[in-house]
Design a protein around this motif. Structure first.
Motif, PDB file in Angstrom:
ATOM      1  N   VAL A 167     -10.169   2.747 -31.321  1.00  0.00           N
ATOM      2  CA  VAL A 167     -10.904   1.493 -31.160  1.00  0.00           C
ATOM      3  C   VAL A 167     -10.177   0.557 -30.209  1.00  0.00           C
ATOM      4  CG1 VAL A 167     -11.570  -0.616 -32.371  1.00  0.00           C
ATOM      5  CG2 VAL A 167     -12.062   1.624 -33.374  1.00  0.00           C
ATOM      6  N   PHE A 168      -8.850   0.478 -30.350  1.00  0.00           N
ATOM      7  CA  PHE A 168      -8.133  -0.505 -29.546  1.00  0.00           C
ATOM      8  C   PHE A 168      -7.638   0.047 -28.218  1.00  0.00           C
ATOM      9  CE2 PHE A 168      -7.914  -2.354 -33.789  1.00  0.00           C
ATOM     10  CZ  PHE A 168      -8.503  -3.578 -33.485  1.00  0.00           C
ATOM     11  N   LEU A 169      -7.298   1.324 -28.189  1.00  0.00           N
ATOM     12  CA  LEU A 169      -6.713   1.864 -26.965  1.00  0.00           C
ATOM     13  C   LEU A 169      -7.777   2.216 -25.923  1.00  0.00           C
ATOM     14  CD1 LEU A 169      -4.015   2.522 -25.772  1.00  0.00           C
ATOM     15  CD2 LEU A 169      -4.201   4.836 -26.661  1.00  0.00           C
ATOM     16  N   ALA A 170      -8.909   2.742 -26.392  1.00  0.00           N
ATOM     17  CA  ALA A 170      -9.909   3.200 -25.427  1.00  0.00           C
ATOM     18  C   ALA A 170     -10.382   2.073 -24.501  1.00  0.00           C
ATOM     19  CB  ALA A 170     -11.070   3.867 -26.152  1.00  0.00           C
ATOM     20  N   PRO A 171     -10.714   0.878 -25.037  1.00  0.00           N
ATOM     21  CA  PRO A 171     -11.145  -0.179 -24.114  1.00  0.00           C
ATOM     22  C   PRO A 171     -10.059  -0.574 -23.112  1.00  0.00           C
ATOM     23  CG  PRO A 171     -11.758  -0.722 -26.358  1.00  0.00           C
ATOM     24  CD  PRO A 171     -10.861   0.466 -26.440  1.00  0.00           C
ATOM     25  N   GLN A 172      -8.771  -0.501 -23.534  1.00  0.00           N
ATOM     26  CA  GLN A 172      -7.688  -0.797 -22.592  1.00  0.00           C
ATOM     27  C   GLN A 172      -7.685   0.220 -21.456  1.00  0.00           C
ATOM     28  OE1 GLN A 172      -6.109  -3.555 -23.056  1.00  0.00           O
ATOM     29  NE2 GLN A 172      -7.267  -3.772 -24.961  1.00  0.00           N
ATOM     30  N   LEU A 173      -7.848   1.482 -21.862  1.00  0.00           N
ATOM     31  CA  LEU A 173      -7.836   2.538 -20.864  1.00  0.00           C
ATOM     32  C   LEU A 173      -9.031   2.399 -19.924  1.00  0.00           C
ATOM     33  CD1 LEU A 173      -5.940   4.831 -20.301  1.00  0.00           C
ATOM     34  CD2 LEU A 173      -7.389   6.347 -21.625  1.00  0.00           C
ATOM     35  N   VAL A 174     -10.139   1.926 -20.485  1.00  0.00           N
ATOM     36  CA  VAL A 174     -11.325   1.702 -19.658  1.00  0.00           C
ATOM     37  C   VAL A 174     -11.013   0.669 -18.580  1.00  0.00           C
ATOM     38  CG1 VAL A 174     -13.593   0.623 -19.692  1.00  0.00           C
ATOM     39  CG2 VAL A 174     -13.060   2.437 -21.305  1.00  0.00           C
ATOM     40  N   ASN A 175     -10.264  -0.402 -18.972  1.00  0.00           N
ATOM     41  CA  ASN A 175      -9.924  -1.411 -17.980  1.00  0.00           C
ATOM     42  C   ASN A 175      -9.113  -0.824 -16.841  1.00  0.00           C
ATOM     43  OD1 ASN A 175     -11.245  -3.365 -19.370  1.00  0.00           O
ATOM     44  ND2 ASN A 175      -9.428  -4.039 -20.513  1.00  0.00           N
ATOM     45  N   VAL A 176      -8.210   0.090 -17.181  1.00  0.00           N
ATOM     46  CA  VAL A 176      -7.425   0.749 -16.127  1.00  0.00           C
ATOM     47  C   VAL A 176      -8.348   1.641 -15.289  1.00  0.00           C
ATOM     48  CG1 VAL A 176      -5.521   2.322 -15.657  1.00  0.00           C
ATOM     49  CG2 VAL A 176      -5.369   0.707 -17.563  1.00  0.00           C
ATOM     50  N   ALA A 177      -9.208   2.361 -16.009  1.00  0.00           N
ATOM     51  CA  ALA A 177     -10.040   3.341 -15.314  1.00  0.00           C
ATOM     52  C   ALA A 177     -11.005   2.670 -14.348  1.00  0.00           C
ATOM     53  CB  ALA A 177     -10.803   4.189 -16.330  1.00  0.00           C
ATOM     54  N   LEU A 178     -11.352   1.412 -14.609  1.00  0.00           N
ATOM     55  CA  LEU A 178     -12.271   0.729 -13.698  1.00  0.00           C
ATOM     56  C   LEU A 178     -11.641   0.521 -12.331  1.00  0.00           C
ATOM     57  CD1 LEU A 178     -13.923  -1.820 -16.140  1.00  0.00           C
ATOM     58  CD2 LEU A 178     -15.041   0.081 -14.973  1.00  0.00           C
ATOM     59  N   LEU A 179     -10.313   0.601 -12.276  1.00  0.00           N
ATOM     60  CA  LEU A 179      -9.637   0.464 -10.978  1.00  0.00           C
ATOM     61  C   LEU A 179      -9.673   1.755 -10.185  1.00  0.00           C
ATOM     62  CD1 LEU A 179      -6.412  -1.341 -12.260  1.00  0.00           C
ATOM     63  CD2 LEU A 179      -8.444  -2.392 -11.251  1.00  0.00           C
ATOM     64  N   PHE A 180     -10.109   2.837 -10.828  1.00  0.00           N
ATOM     65  CA  PHE A 180     -10.048   4.135 -10.173  1.00  0.00           C
ATOM     66  C   PHE A 180     -11.142   4.290  -9.127  1.00  0.00           C
ATOM     67  CE2 PHE A 180      -7.726   7.111 -13.335  1.00  0.00           C
ATOM     68  CZ  PHE A 180      -6.759   6.148 -13.539  1.00  0.00           C
ATOM     69  N   GLY A 181     -10.759   4.782  -7.961  1.00  0.00           N
ATOM     70  CA  GLY A 181     -11.745   5.192  -6.975  1.00  0.00           C
ATOM     71  C   GLY A 181     -11.826   6.713  -6.997  1.00  0.00           C
ATOM     72  N   PRO A 182     -12.614   7.280  -6.100  1.00  0.00           N
ATOM     73  CA  PRO A 182     -12.735   8.743  -6.082  1.00  0.00           C
ATOM     74  C   PRO A 182     -11.402   9.454  -5.871  1.00  0.00           C
ATOM     75  CG  PRO A 182     -14.100   7.728  -4.371  1.00  0.00           C
ATOM     76  CD  PRO A 182     -13.509   6.622  -5.160  1.00  0.00           C
ATOM     77  N   ALA A 183     -10.522   8.905  -5.045  1.00  0.00           N
ATOM     78  CA  ALA A 183      -9.247   9.579  -4.801  1.00  0.00           C
ATOM     79  C   ALA A 183      -8.431   9.621  -6.089  1.00  0.00           C
ATOM     80  CB  ALA A 183      -8.464   8.851  -3.709  1.00  0.00           C
ATOM     81  N   GLU A 184      -8.448   8.502  -6.833  1.00  0.00           N
ATOM     82  CA  GLU A 184      -7.706   8.461  -8.093  1.00  0.00           C
ATOM     83  C   GLU A 184      -8.301   9.437  -9.096  1.00  0.00           C
ATOM     84  OE1 GLU A 184      -8.522   5.727  -6.462  1.00  0.00           O
ATOM     85  OE2 GLU A 184      -6.552   4.923  -5.937  1.00  0.00           O
ATOM     86  N   TYR A 185      -9.638   9.520  -9.104  1.00  0.00           N
ATOM     87  CA  TYR A 185     -10.253  10.462 -10.033  1.00  0.00           C
ATOM     88  C   TYR A 185      -9.864  11.894  -9.716  1.00  0.00           C
ATOM     89  CZ  TYR A 185     -12.950   7.788 -13.287  1.00  0.00           C
ATOM     90  OH  TYR A 185     -13.290   6.987 -14.321  1.00  0.00           O
ATOM     91  N   PHE A 186      -9.833  12.192  -8.425  1.00  0.00           N
ATOM     92  CA  PHE A 186      -9.438  13.548  -8.034  1.00  0.00           C
ATOM     93  C   PHE A 186      -8.019  13.830  -8.532  1.00  0.00           C
ATOM     94  CE2 PHE A 186      -7.817  16.682  -4.929  1.00  0.00           C
ATOM     95  CZ  PHE A 186      -8.713  17.700  -5.194  1.00  0.00           C
ATOM     96  N   ALA A 187      -7.134  12.848  -8.340  1.00  0.00           N
ATOM     97  CA  ALA A 187      -5.757  13.027  -8.803  1.00  0.00           C
ATOM     98  C   ALA A 187      -5.712  13.141 -10.321  1.00  0.00           C
ATOM     99  CB  ALA A 187      -4.888  11.862  -8.324  1.00  0.00           C
ATOM    100  N   LEU A 188      -6.583  12.391 -10.992  1.00  0.00           N
ATOM    101  CA  LEU A 188      -6.611  12.434 -12.455  1.00  0.00           C
ATOM    102  C   LEU A 188      -7.022  13.819 -12.956  1.00  0.00           C
ATOM    103  CD1 LEU A 188      -6.484  10.806 -15.151  1.00  0.00           C
ATOM    104  CD2 LEU A 188      -8.920  10.434 -14.875  1.00  0.00           C
ATOM    105  N   TYR A 189      -8.015  14.409 -12.298  1.00  0.00           N
ATOM    106  CA  TYR A 189      -8.420  15.750 -12.693  1.00  0.00           C
ATOM    107  C   TYR A 189      -7.275  16.736 -12.481  1.00  0.00           C
ATOM    108  CZ  TYR A 189     -13.242  14.168 -13.057  1.00  0.00           C
ATOM    109  OH  TYR A 189     -14.375  13.516 -13.441  1.00  0.00           O
ATOM    110  N   PHE A 190      -6.604  16.558 -11.353  1.00  0.00           N
ATOM    111  CA  PHE A 190      -5.439  17.409 -11.101  1.00  0.00           C
ATOM    112  C   PHE A 190      -4.423  17.244 -12.227  1.00  0.00           C
ATOM    113  CE2 PHE A 190      -1.051  17.493  -9.558  1.00  0.00           C
ATOM    114  CZ  PHE A 190      -0.938  18.828  -9.231  1.00  0.00           C
ATOM    115  N   LEU A 191      -4.185  15.988 -12.609  1.00  0.00           N
ATOM    116  CA  LEU A 191      -3.229  15.709 -13.682  1.00  0.00           C
ATOM    117  C   LEU A 191      -3.637  16.426 -14.968  1.00  0.00           C
ATOM    118  CD1 LEU A 191      -0.939  13.896 -15.008  1.00  0.00           C
ATOM    119  CD2 LEU A 191      -2.723  12.235 -15.418  1.00  0.00           C
TER     120      LEU A 191
END
Lengths: 143, 510
Positions: free
Chosen positions: B131-155
Motif C-alpha cells: 500500500v505504501f511502497l507502490a505509490p512511491q515507486l509509481v512516482n519514480v516510474a513517472l520519470l521513466f522515458g522509453p530509454a529508462e524502461y528499456f534499461a529497466l527490462y534489462f535489469l
C-alpha cells in the motif's frame, strides 16, 4: 556433454533465427531501428548463452531410460491425437479417452484408469460447461 | 493520507457479494493448489487464467479471484511440507526443514497452526508495505522515458538470471528464448510479418497464455510421467494432527522470527528476480545463523517454521510492488499474474494507478480480505485440506492436463493453439531436465514486445542516436544495477545460491 548438445542446438537455432530476421521485409513506413534489429540482438544473446553452455557445461542431468522417453513421446502423441479427436468425437468422449490413458500411464490399474478418465471428463463437463457455461468442443452426439 | 482514502475506495469495490464469494473461492482453491505437490502458485494460477478469461469476469473480479489463489497457494504450500516432508510448492521448501520434524515429534497441529499464523503476519504486513511502497515507486516510474524502461527490462532479466538461477548462461539462454518467441508475428510498428514462415496462424504471434500453460502446467504432467513409481507411498499413513492451536508460549517465542522473516521476505520480494523462494530461504538462513545456538534447527524448532513461512508470504506481497507499479514482474508467479492483467487488457505500470485506480485499490483491498479469509480457512479448517493431500497424482495430473486443454480451447477453439501448447509442454520438460529456468522464458514472452517498443521509441525520439539509452543518470543507474546483478553472483558465486537443488517433483516457478 548434454549441456554441450543443448548449446550446439542453441547455436544452430540462433544462426537460423538471425538469418530469418535479416529476411524480414521492410515496409514503406519504418523507424530508425526497424523490425530487424531487435530480433538480431536476441539471436546474438542466444548464441552467446549457447557458447557459454558449450564452454562451461554443467554435470549431465539424469536422463530417463529409452523406454520412459518413448512413453513420454507416446503420451505427447496421445495428446495430439486428443486435440484432433475433440471436434470429431466431442469433448466428453475424447477427454475420457485421453484422461484414462494418462492416469493409466501415471500408474493406475487399467480398469481404474478408465473409471478415472470417465469421472474426470464428466466432472469437467459438469463443472465447466453445465455450471460455468464455458464452451467446450461439441461432437456429433452433442456433447 | 491519499493512500488511505484510495484504500477505502478499494474496500468499497471489493466488498460486494460477488467479489467476496470469488475471494473465498480463490482462497480455497489456492490453498488446495498450494498444498498439492506438483501444483504451485505459478502453474495453479496459469491454468486458471484462461478460465477466468473465458468466463468473462470483469477485470477487478478476475484479479481478485486469481490473486486470492496466489496468496492461498502461498499458505497451502506449507501443509504438505509439514505433513509429508514434500514441499507443496517451491517457496514452501524451507518449511520442510523444521516443519516435518515437528510433525514427526507429534506436533503436526501446532506446526500447521503456527505456520498459518506466520503466513498471515507475513502477508498482512507485506500488503501494508505494498500500500505504501507502490505509490512511491509509481512516482519514480513517472520519470521513466522509453530509454529508462528499456534499461529497466534489462535489469529485470539480468537480476532474474543472476540472482535466482544457478547458471547465468542458462538463464540468459532462457530469456533469449522467450524474447525470441515474443518476436514471432506481425511487427506492431511497421506491419510486416516476422519469423512466421508464411504460417497464417503465427501472424498474431504466440499467445502468452498458451506458452505459460504449456511450460508450467503441461510440463508438470511430463515430469510426473517420467518419475512414475519413483516414490510411491510417500504419504506414510495418517498423520496425527494433535491440537491445532499453538500454545501462547510458542507464539511468544517465535514472534521475533516472524518479524524478521517478514522484513527479509518483503525486501526479497520487492527486488526484481528474487521472489518468494529466495525470501523464505533468506529468512530461514538468517534465523538459523542468529538463533541456532543449541543446534535445534532442522530438528523441529518452531522458529524454523515461523521464519520461512512469514518470509515467503511477505515476499509474495512484496513481489506485487514492482509488478503493479512498474509492470515488471520479479518472480514466476507475478509473471503469471502479469500475463493475466495483459489478457484482461490492463497494462500495469504507473499509469494504472492514475487511470484505473479502482482496479489497483480494489485488488489491494481484496488482498486484505483474502488474508483474513485464509487465516480462518487455515486454522480451524486445516483438516479439510489435509484430506486433499490424499488425492493420488495418477488422478490429479490427468485432471490438470485436461483442464489446461479446456482453458486454452476456451480462448480460441483452435487446434493449432492446442498443438503449440503441447509443444511448449515438451519444451518445458526438456528445459527443466537441463535445469534451464522457465521463469525467464515466460518473462521474455510477456515482455518482449514492450521491451522492443521502448527501444524503438527511444531511438526514434533521439533520431537514431543510440547513446540515448545511457543518456540519463536514471538509465545509467539501471544499467549498472542490472550488470551488477548479473555479474556479481557469478563472482560471489556460492554464497548466494538461493535454494538447494530443487527436486523435480516441486512445482517450477516462483
Amino acid at each position: 556433454m548434454s549441456d554441450r548438445i543443448l548449446g550446439g542446438i542453441g547455436l544452430l537455432v540462433a544462426a537460423f533465427y538471425i538469418w530469418q530476421s535479416t529476411l524480414v521485409e521492410l515496409s514503406f513506413i519504418t523507424d530508425p531501428v526497424g523490425p530487424k534489429t531487435f530480433p538480431i540482438m536476441i539471436g546474438i544473446v542466444l548464441a552467446l548463452a549457447s557458447l557459454a553452455m558449450i564452454f562451461s557445461p554443467d554435470a549431465n542431468p539424469h536422463w530417463p531410460q529409452a523406454a520412459k522417453l518413448l512413453e513420454i513421446g507416446i503420451s505427447a502423441a496421445v495428446m495430439v491425437a486428443y486435440v484432433y479427436l475433440l471436434p470429431a468425437a466431442g469433448f466428453v468422449i475424447a477427454t475420457a479417452l485421453a484422461a484414462a490413458f494418462l492416469s493409466w500411464r501415471l500408474g493406475a490399474e487399467p480398469l481404474r484408469g478408465v473409471i478415472a478418465g470417465v469421472a474426470i471428463s464428466v466432472g469437467i463437463y459438469v463443472v465447466f460447461h453445465l455450471i460455468l457455461g464455458l464452451s467446450l468442443a461439441k461432437g456429433p452426439l452433442g456433447f | 493520507m491519499d493512500t488511505l482514502a484510495n484504500l477505502g475506495d478499494g474496500f468499497l469495490i471489493a466488498l460486494t457479494w460477488q467479489n467476496l464469494a470469488l475471494a473465498l473461492l480463490g482462497c480455497f482453491l489456492g490453498t488446495i493448489i498450494g498444498a498439492l505437490p506438483g501444483l504451485g502458485p505459478s502453474n495453479g494460477v496459469a491454468i486458471l487464467i484462461p478460465l477466468a478469461f473465458t468466463l468473462g469476469l470483469p477485470a477487478t473480479s478476475a484479479l481478485i479471484l486469481l490473486t486470492s489463489v496466489y496468496y492461498g497457494a502461498m499458505y497451502g504450500g506449507r501443509i504438505s511440507s509439514i505433513l509429508l516432508g514434500i514441499p507443496g510448492d517451491e517457496p514452501a521448501m524451507m518449511t520442510t526443514l523444521d516443519g516435518y520434524p515437528m510433525a514427526r515429534n507429534g506436533q503436526a497441529g501446532e506446526a500447521l497452526a503456527l505456520s498459518g499464523i506466520a503466513s498471515f503476519v507475513g502477508a498482512f504486513v507485506a500488503t501494508w508495505g505494498l500500500v505504501f511502497l507502490a505509490p512511491q515507486l509509481v512516482n519514480v516510474a513517472l520519470l521513466f522515458g522509453p530509454a529508462e524502461y528499456f534499461a529497466l527490462y534489462f535489469l529485470a532479466f539480468a537480476t532474474l538470471g543472476g540472482v535466482a538461477s544457478r547458471n547465468q548462461g542458462k538463464a540468459a539462454f532462457a530469456a533469449a528464448l522467450g524474447l525470441g518467441i515474443a518476436m514471432i508475428g506481425v511487427d506492431g510498428q511497421t506491419g510486416v510479418p516476422r519469423l512466421t514462415f508464411g504460417e497464417v496462424h503465427l501472424y498474431d504471434g504466440i499467445d502468452f497464455l498458451i506458452a505459460i500453460v504449456g511450460l508450467f502446467a503441461l510440463s508438470e504432467v511430463f515430469v510426473f510421467l517420467e518419475h512414475r513409481g519413483d516414490n510411491d507411498g510417500a504419504s506414510e499413513g495418517k498423520m496425527q494432527l494433535g491440537r491445532v492451536t499453538p500454545p501462547a508460549s510458542m507464539l511468544k517465542e517465535t514472534s521475533g522470527s516472524m518479524g524478521r522473516g517478514t522484513i527479509i521476505g518483503f525486501i526479497a520480494g520487492v527486488l526484481p528476480g528474487a521472489g518468494a523462494s529466495l525470501g523464505s530461504f533468506l529468512a530461514y538462513a538468517f534465523e538459523k545463523r542468529l538463533n541456532d545456538k543449541k543446534g535445534t534447527f532442522g530438528k523441529g524448532d518452531p522458529r524454523g517454521v515461523a521464519a520461512p513461512e512469514a518470509g515467503n508470504n511477505a515476499a509474495a506481497g512484496g513481489a506485487l510492488v514492482p509488478m503493479l507499479a512498474l509492470g515488471v514482474p520479479g518472480s514466476g508467479t507475478t509473471a503469471v499474474l502479469l500475463a493475466m492483467l495483459m489478457a484482461l487488457n490492463i497494462t500495469p505500470g504507473p499509469l494504472l494507478f492514475t487511470q484505473q485506480p479502482d482496479v489497483v485499490w480494489g485488488l489491494i483491498a481484496a488482498l486484505f480480505i483474502g488474508n483474513v479469509m485464509l487465516l480462518v480457512l487455515n486454522l480451524p479448517m486445516v483438516s479439510i485440506f489435509v484430506r486433499v493431500l490424499l488425492i493420488p497424482t495418477k488422478y490429479l495430473m490427468p485432471t490438470v492436463a485436461m483442464i489446461s486443454f479446456v482453458g486454452i480451447y476456451g480462448i480460441s477453439g483452435s487446434t493449432f493453439d492446442l498443438i503449440v501448447m503441447i509443444l511448449f509442454g515438451l519444451l518445458g520438460w526438456v528445459l527443466r531436465k537441463y535445469d534451464v529456468p522457465l521463469v525467464p522464458v515466460i518473462m521474455g514472452v510477456l515482455l518482449g514486445n514492450a521491451m522492443e517498443v521502448n527501444l524503438r521509441r527511444a531511438i526514434t525520439i533521439s533520431d537514431g542516436d543510440w547513446s540515448v539509452l545511457v543518456g540519463s543518470p536514471l538509465a545509467i543507474g539501471l544499467w549498472a544495477l542490472g550488470i551488477a546483478g548479473f555479474v556479481l553472483p557469478i563472482i560471489v558465486g556460492r554464497y548466494f545460491r538461493p535454494v538447494p537443488q530443487v527436486n523435480d517433483e516441486v512445482a517450477e516457478g516462483d
